[in-house]
Every structure is written in structure tokens, then in C-alpha cells.
Enzyme design. Sequence first.
Site, PDB file in Angstrom:
ATOM      1  N   CYS A 131       0.923  -1.159   0.045  1.00  0.00           N
ATOM      2  CA  CYS A 131       0.036   0.062   0.062  1.00  0.00           C
ATOM      3  C   CYS A 131       0.585   1.354   0.088  1.00  0.00           C
ATOM      4  O   CYS A 131       1.540   1.760   0.973  1.00  0.00           O
ATOM      5  CB  CYS A 131      -0.841  -0.134   1.186  1.00  0.00           C
ATOM      6  SG  CYS A 131      -1.971   1.546   1.454  1.00  0.00           S
ATOM      7  N   CYS A 134      -0.444   4.050   2.210  1.00  0.00           N
ATOM      8  CA  CYS A 134      -0.235   3.992   3.706  1.00  0.00           C
ATOM      9  C   CYS A 134       1.245   4.060   4.225  1.00  0.00           C
ATOM     10  O   CYS A 134       1.513   4.737   5.023  1.00  0.00           O
ATOM     11  CB  CYS A 134      -0.504   2.439   4.053  1.00  0.00           C
ATOM     12  SG  CYS A 134      -1.947   2.069   3.247  1.00  0.00           S
ATOM     13  N   ASP A 135       2.283   3.532   3.125  1.00  0.00           N
ATOM     14  CA  ASP A 135       3.548   3.619   3.478  1.00  0.00           C
ATOM     15  C   ASP A 135       4.524   4.547   2.954  1.00  0.00           C
ATOM     16  O   ASP A 135       5.601   4.567   3.106  1.00  0.00           O
ATOM     17  CB  ASP A 135       4.011   2.039   3.373  1.00  0.00           C
ATOM     18  CG  ASP A 135       3.322   1.146   4.225  1.00  0.00           C
ATOM     19  OD1 ASP A 135       2.553   1.505   5.434  1.00  0.00           O
ATOM     20  OD2 ASP A 135       3.252  -0.151   3.894  1.00  0.00           O
TER      21      ASP A 135
END
Length: 303
Positions: A131, A134-135
Site C-alpha cells: 500500500c 499507507c507507507d
Amino acid sequence: MQVVIIGTGPAGLTAAIYAARAALNPVIYAGSQHGGQLTTTTEVENYPGFADAIMGPELMQAMTGQAERLGVEIIYDEISKVDFSSSSPLQLWAGEKQITAKAVIIATGATARTLGLPQEKELMGRGLSTCATCDGFFYKGKRVLVVGGGDSAMEEALYLSKLCSEVILIHRRAQFRASPIMLERAQKNDKIIFKTPYQVDTTHADQNGLQAVSIVNCETGASEKIATEGLFMAIGHTPNSSQFAPYINTDEHGYIRIHDGTKTNVQGVFAAGDIADPVFRQAVTAAGMGCQAAIQAQRYLES
Ligand code: NAP
């Protein structure tokens, strides 16, 4: 309970909105990822109704708010087990808690696939990710790798190109599944370097996490080591249907088989969204299926 809906992606929330407006008092279980896959995406340009793109999490927040305003009860727990051996009633468990329902709508979606690399589990969150939204932030100014040749890979690469110094896109074939518009955008981006036909072979890590990745040319077998602290896997998804076996029929990949709209092989159980759709897998088609499932559940309860 009259209707239990499992999953709060576009399919589950649309089903909840329709079921609430039909006075069915639906209860919806959010599962492990409230909002579904759109909460891990960036701009959504193809969901009708938004002249300018809307961010995935914002869209899901709006759908959640709409469902809540209509009186839908959202339970932030997971359905861990079901017993659909009888339709009257259908039985479900959230941990130790047993629930019975007259109708169930399964909208549990799909989960990102990974490559099955050695050390994969240990390196998740320490260099490996599925992701970018997300990261990606953790790799600001750094070189990262993205694996895959579909729209997800293009989207991840484009997102990361805004944060990272360089994005190397590894794909095992010269042909891409990605839609032409997404592929062209990625190809035109100076920061994205395409490497085909390559497979990731292994990871090299130290106590700080991932440090390099070895890739292999699928035609020549030649190997190359690339220094990187971030590898993003964007190679598709697996349907989240295992908890419904052995009651619900699926295809060989685990997608729930539906007929006459969203009906499953069990009376009173309907399936909507990516869990039952190996072909389109779009937010808008998932929402449409959620609507169908709620209407079919209503008709089933009336009959
Ligand atoms: P996908 O279209 O199934 O593509 C998966 C890619 O990963 C393929 O290129 C595949 O290679 C590769 N792959 C699979 N297993 C692999 C492995 N073990 N090792 C190396 N490569 C592997 O999946 P997706 O990109 O997640 O897209 C799924 C659906 O969602 C599509 O319908 C897509 O249009 C949609 N989507 C839309 C958007 C958008 O419109 N913004 C964004 C994301 C996704 P091969 O081609 O060689 O099989």
C-alpha cells in the site's frame, strides 16, 4: 436480526443504505479494514458524481456518513465464523458472540496478494508493503521498487513518484494489463523506470530492514541487485471468502458464485462487490451490486 451485512466497502455500505431505506434495520460488520480497499487508494477519478477527483478515504467516509444518517448500525468487529447449514435462521459469530439473521449480504471484498518472498513476513512494514498511500511517506526522497503490470501497479508507481527520488517498476512481461491511460501516465513520468521482463528473486535485509532486492530477467536468467529500502507489491488481490466455506459455492480462485443477480447457493445469502466479481472489480460496480443485494434481500424477506 433482519439483515446482517458483512463488509464496509462500496458494496456493503450501498447495501446498508438501501436496506435502511427499506426499513430493514440492517446491521453492518466493518471487518478488519473499514471502508475497504478504497481507503488505501489516492484519487478516484472514475466514481460518478465528482467533477474533480475525490480521494478514496474521503469517498468512503462520505458513504459511511450517509449510511449512519439513515440509521445503519455499524459494528467495528469481524465475522469470524458462519453456519449456513440452515437458512432459518442463518448463524454468524463475531468472536464468541453468536448472531442470527434472516438474510445476510456478504461484501467482504478482496485482499492484496504478495509475492511469497523469503523473509516476507518479517519485512512487512520494514521495507515490504502492499500500500503506497499507507507507507509511501516513509520512503520520501528514496529509490523504491513497484512490482506488477496492472492498474494497481501504475497507480502505486504514480503516487510514489511524487514522494520518492526514483521508482523502478518491475513487471514479468512486456505486455501490461493496465488500462492504456494509466500505463501512458506512468510511462510519461520521468521518475518511473520500467524494467521488463523481470521477476523479484530475493530480498537483502539487515537490522534496519530491507536494503536491496535481486531481480532476474525472465528471458535470459541474468540477475541484478538493486539497492532499495522499499518494495511495493501491486500484483492483484485474493477474495476474502474462506470463512464462508463449506456453505457458499466459489470458483477455483475463491470468488463467490452468484446467479440471478446476487443470489448465492444458500437461500437468504447474497454476495456483492469484489468478493463475487472477478471481472470488473470497480467501486461503482461494487456499489451497484450492493444495491441489487439489498433489493433482493428485501424481496426474499417479503416472500
Ligand atoms: P491485475 O489487473 O490482476 O494485475 C496484476 C498484475 O500483477 C499483472 O500484471 C500480473 O502479471 C502481476 N502479477 C500477478 N502475480 C504475480 C507474481 N506472482 N509475480 C509477478 N507479477 C505478478 O490487478 P490490479 O492491478 O490490482 O487490478 C485489478 C482490477 O482493479 C482491474 O480491473 C483494474 O482495472 C482495477 N483497478 C483500477 C484502478 C483505477 O481505475 N484507478 C486502480 C487499481 C485497480 P501478468 O500480467 O503477467 O499476469
